[in-house]
Design a protein around this motif. Structure first.
Motif, PDB file in Angstrom:
ATOM      1  N   GLU A 233       0.833  -1.200   0.000  1.00  0.00           N
ATOM      2  CA  GLU A 233       0.000   0.000   0.000  1.00  0.00           C
ATOM      3  C   GLU A 233       0.871   1.254   0.000  1.00  0.00           C
ATOM      4  OE1 GLU A 233      -3.003   0.178   2.959  1.00  0.00           O
ATOM      5  OE2 GLU A 233      -3.838  -1.799   2.487  1.00  0.00           O
ATOM      6  N   GLU A 234       1.976   1.189   0.748  1.00  0.00           N
ATOM      7  CA  GLU A 234       2.862   2.357   0.846  1.00  0.00           C
ATOM      8  C   GLU A 234       3.426   2.747  -0.526  1.00  0.00           C
ATOM      9  OE1 GLU A 234       3.177   0.027   4.732  1.00  0.00           O
ATOM     10  OE2 GLU A 234       3.082  -0.423   2.584  1.00  0.00           O
ATOM     11  N   ALA A 235       3.793   1.735  -1.318  1.00  0.00           N
ATOM     12  CA  ALA A 235       4.359   2.013  -2.639  1.00  0.00           C
ATOM     13  C   ALA A 235       3.322   2.677  -3.551  1.00  0.00           C
ATOM     14  CB  ALA A 235       4.864   0.728  -3.281  1.00  0.00           C
ATOM     15  N   TRP A 236       2.095   2.172  -3.529  1.00  0.00           N
ATOM     16  CA  TRP A 236       1.063   2.731  -4.394  1.00  0.00           C
ATOM     17  C   TRP A 236       0.617   4.112  -3.928  1.00  0.00           C
ATOM     18  CZ3 TRP A 236      -0.168   1.715  -9.161  1.00  0.00           C
ATOM     19  CH2 TRP A 236       0.253   0.491  -9.698  1.00  0.00           C
ATOM     20  N   THR A 237       0.608   4.328  -2.623  1.00  0.00           N
ATOM     21  CA  THR A 237       0.277   5.656  -2.107  1.00  0.00           C
ATOM     22  C   THR A 237       1.320   6.674  -2.564  1.00  0.00           C
ATOM     23  OG1 THR A 237      -0.854   4.742  -0.177  1.00  0.00           O
ATOM     24  CG2 THR A 237      -0.101   7.023  -0.030  1.00  0.00           C
ATOM     25  N   ALA A 238       2.591   6.280  -2.475  1.00  0.00           N
ATOM     26  CA  ALA A 238       3.673   7.179  -2.883  1.00  0.00           C
ATOM     27  C   ALA A 238       3.628   7.448  -4.385  1.00  0.00           C
ATOM     28  CB  ALA A 238       5.025   6.585  -2.495  1.00  0.00           C
ATOM     29  N   ARG A 239       3.394   6.406  -5.174  1.00  0.00           N
ATOM     30  CA  ARG A 239       3.388   6.566  -6.633  1.00  0.00           C
ATOM     31  C   ARG A 239       2.276   7.513  -7.089  1.00  0.00           C
ATOM     32  NH1 ARG A 239       5.928   4.010 -10.462  1.00  0.00           N
ATOM     33  NH2 ARG A 239       6.537   2.266  -9.120  1.00  0.00           N
ATOM     34  N   LEU A 240       1.081   7.308  -6.572  1.00  0.00           N
ATOM     35  CA  LEU A 240      -0.065   8.075  -7.063  1.00  0.00           C
ATOM     36  C   LEU A 240      -0.186   9.439  -6.397  1.00  0.00           C
ATOM     37  CD1 LEU A 240      -2.584   5.160  -7.482  1.00  0.00           C
ATOM     38  CD2 LEU A 240      -1.175   6.262  -9.185  1.00  0.00           C
ATOM     39  N   SER A 241       0.327   9.566  -5.199  1.00  0.00           N
ATOM     40  CA  SER A 241       0.311  10.875  -4.550  1.00  0.00           C
ATOM     41  C   SER A 241       1.285  11.835  -5.215  1.00  0.00           C
ATOM     42  CB  SER A 241       0.653  10.723  -3.059  1.00  0.00           C
ATOM     43  OG  SER A 241      -0.339   9.970  -2.393  1.00  0.00           O
ATOM     44  N   SER A 242       2.183  11.290  -6.061  1.00  0.00           N
ATOM     45  CA  SER A 242       3.127  12.146  -6.782  1.00  0.00           C
ATOM     46  C   SER A 242       2.387  13.090  -7.728  1.00  0.00           C
ATOM     47  CB  SER A 242       4.103  11.281  -7.596  1.00  0.00           C
ATOM     48  OG  SER A 242       3.452  10.687  -8.714  1.00  0.00           O
ATOM     49  N   GLY A 243       1.157  12.701  -8.102  1.00  0.00           N
ATOM     50  CA  GLY A 243       0.375  13.532  -9.013  1.00  0.00           C
ATOM     51  C   GLY A 243       0.689  13.295 -10.478  1.00  0.00           C
ATOM     52  N   THR A 244       1.727  12.491 -10.770  1.00  0.00           N
ATOM     53  CA  THR A 244       2.127  12.255 -12.151  1.00  0.00           C
ATOM     54  C   THR A 244       1.670  10.894 -12.661  1.00  0.00           C
ATOM     55  OG1 THR A 244       4.248  11.325 -11.462  1.00  0.00           O
ATOM     56  CG2 THR A 244       4.161  13.706 -11.895  1.00  0.00           C
ATOM     57  N   SER A 245       1.312   9.989 -11.752  1.00  0.00           N
ATOM     58  CA  SER A 245       0.944   8.635 -12.145  1.00  0.00           C
ATOM     59  C   SER A 245      -0.522   8.362 -11.856  1.00  0.00           C
ATOM     60  CB  SER A 245       1.798   7.613 -11.379  1.00  0.00           C
ATOM     61  OG  SER A 245       1.329   6.288 -11.604  1.00  0.00           O
ATOM     62  N   SER A 246      -1.155   7.656 -12.792  1.00  0.00           N
ATOM     63  CA  SER A 246      -2.512   7.145 -12.567  1.00  0.00           C
ATOM     64  C   SER A 246      -2.495   5.637 -12.793  1.00  0.00           C
ATOM     65  CB  SER A 246      -3.508   7.822 -13.504  1.00  0.00           C
ATOM     66  OG  SER A 246      -3.088   7.695 -14.858  1.00  0.00           O
ATOM     67  N   GLY A 247      -1.421   5.000 -12.332  1.00  0.00           N
ATOM     68  CA  GLY A 247      -1.270   3.565 -12.484  1.00  0.00           C
ATOM     69  C   GLY A 247      -2.435   2.801 -11.879  1.00  0.00           C
ATOM     70  N   PHE A 248      -2.735   1.642 -12.473  1.00  0.00           N
ATOM     71  CA  PHE A 248      -3.815   0.783 -11.994  1.00  0.00           C
ATOM     72  C   PHE A 248      -3.175  -0.503 -11.488  1.00  0.00           C
ATOM     73  CE2 PHE A 248      -7.049  -2.476 -12.417  1.00  0.00           C
ATOM     74  CZ  PHE A 248      -8.179  -1.853 -11.894  1.00  0.00           C
ATOM     75  N   PRO A 249      -3.230  -0.760 -10.183  1.00  0.00           N
ATOM     76  CA  PRO A 249      -2.528  -1.927  -9.633  1.00  0.00           C
ATOM     77  C   PRO A 249      -3.007  -3.239 -10.244  1.00  0.00           C
ATOM     78  CG  PRO A 249      -3.272  -0.449  -7.880  1.00  0.00           C
ATOM     79  CD  PRO A 249      -3.928   0.012  -9.137  1.00  0.00           C
ATOM     80  N   ALA A 250      -2.065  -4.109 -10.548  1.00  0.00           N
ATOM     81  CA  ALA A 250      -2.431  -5.436 -11.038  1.00  0.00           C
ATOM     82  C   ALA A 250      -3.080  -6.258  -9.927  1.00  0.00           C
ATOM     83  CB  ALA A 250      -1.186  -6.152 -11.572  1.00  0.00           C
ATOM     84  N   ILE A 251      -2.743  -5.949  -8.673  1.00  0.00           N
ATOM     85  CA  ILE A 251      -3.370  -6.606  -7.530  1.00  0.00           C
ATOM     86  C   ILE A 251      -4.664  -5.862  -7.212  1.00  0.00           C
ATOM     87  CG2 ILE A 251      -3.153  -7.174  -5.077  1.00  0.00           C
ATOM     88  CD1 ILE A 251      -0.139  -7.382  -5.485  1.00  0.00           C
ATOM     89  N   ALA A 252      -5.791  -6.549  -7.397  1.00  0.00           N
ATOM     90  CA  ALA A 252      -7.096  -5.891  -7.270  1.00  0.00           C
ATOM     91  C   ALA A 252      -7.317  -5.269  -5.893  1.00  0.00           C
ATOM     92  CB  ALA A 252      -8.208  -6.894  -7.578  1.00  0.00           C
ATOM     93  N   ASP A 253      -6.785  -5.897  -4.854  1.00  0.00           N
ATOM     94  CA  ASP A 253      -6.994  -5.389  -3.489  1.00  0.00           C
ATOM     95  C   ASP A 253      -6.393  -4.009  -3.279  1.00  0.00           C
ATOM     96  OD1 ASP A 253      -8.325  -7.694  -2.896  1.00  0.00           O
ATOM     97  OD2 ASP A 253      -6.714  -8.614  -1.724  1.00  0.00           O
ATOM     98  N   LEU A 254      -5.475  -3.604  -4.167  1.00  0.00           N
ATOM     99  CA  LEU A 254      -4.814  -2.308  -4.009  1.00  0.00           C
ATOM    100  C   LEU A 254      -5.499  -1.189  -4.785  1.00  0.00           C
ATOM    101  CD1 LEU A 254      -1.094  -3.488  -4.210  1.00  0.00           C
ATOM    102  CD2 LEU A 254      -2.273  -2.598  -2.195  1.00  0.00           C
ATOM    103  N   VAL A 255      -6.527  -1.531  -5.556  1.00  0.00           N
ATOM    104  CA  VAL A 255      -7.222  -0.504  -6.346  1.00  0.00           C
ATOM    105  C   VAL A 255      -7.838   0.583  -5.460  1.00  0.00           C
ATOM    106  CG1 VAL A 255      -9.098  -0.066  -7.977  1.00  0.00           C
ATOM    107  CG2 VAL A 255      -7.589  -2.031  -8.306  1.00  0.00           C
ATOM    108  N   PRO A 256      -8.477   0.241  -4.332  1.00  0.00           N
ATOM    109  CA  PRO A 256      -9.009   1.305  -3.467  1.00  0.00           C
ATOM    110  C   PRO A 256      -7.922   2.258  -2.960  1.00  0.00           C
ATOM    111  CG  PRO A 256     -10.004  -0.798  -2.892  1.00  0.00           C
ATOM    112  CD  PRO A 256      -8.883  -1.100  -3.842  1.00  0.00           C
ATOM    113  N   VAL A 257      -6.734   1.730  -2.716  1.00  0.00           N
ATOM    114  CA  VAL A 257      -5.611   2.570  -2.282  1.00  0.00           C
ATOM    115  C   VAL A 257      -5.258   3.552  -3.391  1.00  0.00           C
ATOM    116  CG1 VAL A 257      -3.190   2.598  -1.551  1.00  0.00           C
ATOM    117  CG2 VAL A 257      -4.710   0.746  -0.791  1.00  0.00           C
ATOM    118  N   ALA A 258      -5.217   3.043  -4.623  1.00  0.00           N
ATOM    119  CA  ALA A 258      -4.896   3.894  -5.766  1.00  0.00           C
ATOM    120  C   ALA A 258      -5.958   4.975  -5.953  1.00  0.00           C
ATOM    121  CB  ALA A 258      -4.785   3.041  -7.027  1.00  0.00           C
ATOM    122  N   ALA A 259      -7.214   4.581  -5.868  1.00  0.00           N
ATOM    123  CA  ALA A 259      -8.311   5.541  -6.061  1.00  0.00           C
ATOM    124  C   ALA A 259      -8.264   6.651  -5.018  1.00  0.00           C
ATOM    125  CB  ALA A 259      -9.648   4.812  -5.991  1.00  0.00           C
TER     126      ALA A 259
END
Length: 435
Positions: A329-355
């Motif tokens: 979760e920490e990695a996806w929070t950091a990636r998407l909070s950068s404001g430059t990435s809108s990556g979609f996690p391959a692990i479905a459980d992490l999609v809410p974190v990304a959103a």
């Protein structure tokens, strides 16, 4: 994705195509001198990666990542990897997109990490994990998936009473209306330098460029679904319903800025690209499902995996780094909070974190991750990437560049890639099934 796909794992299980090239995995060496953290070198280019690395290094004492941002794969990154592998100085962790993964496995550039990632395999949809398995072995971990979507200028569509296209027939009708509304404007772009878009559109239409028969590769780049896609886009180009511009070029970005480009046929990751490049248009853009051929469907346009190089002396630490980069979760929070990435996690459980981490105000607060998730569910099953995609995509790119001048047609590009790919695979000593 909800539907079973044999993927590469099923297609190549039991085959010996890779055995000679890859050999056996060397035992991992313990990393780091006594009292010092292990250092894992990592080369990549995905948006937000520096922020992810910073978060890792801040939260880990025993392992530290030394990150080098390199050009994207087709812009020179893959050549850099290949040269480093040959020279024996490859990084511990390599960023490789799904299409190119079989190529690097065939080169013997990556380690078999099956045993080390068995504990996380069940977190991934079988279809996606199948894209990193060859010969029944896992050679990388998926970071993201890349379902197709359509970006459009909501304000301009509404002002000109143009409906958001649901099918490709609708898309052509909308393209005609955009051109009629403003002779300088177009609904989208044909990229003469990016074959990955044509691949994703063929995937969406039910094309299958590669498969296997017995111990041979089956190559059908110019199959009927792919030809249908090629002829459709050739018609749009011929009738001047699209802009023809290099992907992500200055002229492409300028067309958005002067309101002469009203849409973009892309994938989820384009949401971060558009937001980053066109901040002044915040609130004017929206995202819709990719137009279809009558039934909701999607392909994948890109997507990144992380593998451990064959020569890594810190393989154990590198695998742990890869697991964290892709699955925490920490990695996806950091990636998407950068404001430059809108990556979609391959692990479905992490999609809410990304959103939760991606600020969607640029899209008027639209729940874009719900849209991405729906598109992800409709990705067509059964797609396989071939063993020489770096060369195949180079052939594609060379041929596509001749379309706008009339030197060839998009269907002709498929034929050229078919012929060249069969020849390339045979030249590597691999069998090709008779068509």
């Amino acid at each position: 994705m909800g539907r079973k796909s044999a993927g590469i794992a099923g297609l190549l299980a039991g085959m010996s195509l890779l055995a000679a090239a890859c050999g056996s995995t060397e035992p991992a060496q313990p990393a780091g001198e006594a009292g010092k953290p292990a250092e894992v070198t990592f080369w990549g280019w995905a948006k937000g990666t520096q922020q992810v690395v910073d978060a890792f290094n801040k939260s880990h004492k025993d392992v530290q990542i030394k990150y080098e941002e390199i050009p994207s794969g087709n812009a020179g990154g893959y050549a850099k990897f290949s040269n480093a592998v040959k020279a024996g100085n490859a990084p511990d962790v390599m960023s490789v997109e799904y299409p190119q993964l079989p190529d690097f496995v065939n080169q013997g550039a990556l380690q078999d990490i099956s045993a080390d990632v068995a504990d996380v395999k069940s977190k991934y949809p079988a279809e996606v994990f199948g894209l990193v398995e060859l010969g029944g072995k896992a050679w990388a971990l998926p970071m993201d998936a890349a379902p197709q979507v359509f970006f459009y200028r909501k304000d301009l569509f509404e002002k000109n009473k143009i409906e958001v296209p649901k099918t490709w027939d609708d898309f052509r009708a909308a393209a005609e209306k955009v051109k009629k509304a403003d002779g300088k404007s177009r609904i989208a772009t044909f990229f003469p330098d990016d074959p990955s878009v044509l691949a994703a559109l063929s995937w969406q239409a039910g094309g299958k460029w590669f498969g296997t028969e017995g111990d041979a590769w089956k190559v059908t780049i110019n199959d009927e679904p792919s030809k249908k896609v090629a002829e459709y886009w050739q018609g749009l180009v011929k009738d001047d319903l699209l802009k023809v511009q290099p992907s992500f070029s200055q002229e492409w970005n300028a067309a958005f800025e002067d309101d002469t480009l009203w849409g973009y046929v892309g994938a989820n990751w384009g949401a971060g690209v558009m937001k980053g490049n066109h901040a002044g248009q915040s609130g004017k853009w929206a995202i819709a499902p990719i137009p279809n051929w009558g039934t909701p469907a999607s392909g994948m346009l890109g997507g990144t995996t992380f593998g451990v190089s064959k020569g890594s002396k810190n393989a154990k630490a590198a695998v742990e780094v890869v697991k964290w980069l892709t699955g925490s979760e920490e990695a996806w929070t950091a990636r998407l909070s950068s404001g430059t990435s809108s990556g979609f996690p391959a692990i479905a459980d992490l999609v809410p974190v990304a959103a939760k981490s991606f600020d969607a105000s640029f899209y008027g607060g639209q729940d874009i991750y719900a849209l991405f998730a729906e598109s992800y569910k409709t990705v067509q099953p059964g797609w396989t990437w071939g063993p020489s995609m770096v060369q195949t995509l180079t052939t594609f790119k060379d041929a596509l560049g001749k379309v706008s001048s009339g030197g060839t047609t998009i269907p002709g590009v498929l034929d050229a890639a078919q012929t060249a790919t069969v020849g390339e695979i045979k030249s590597r000593g691999l069998n090709v099934a008779q068509q």
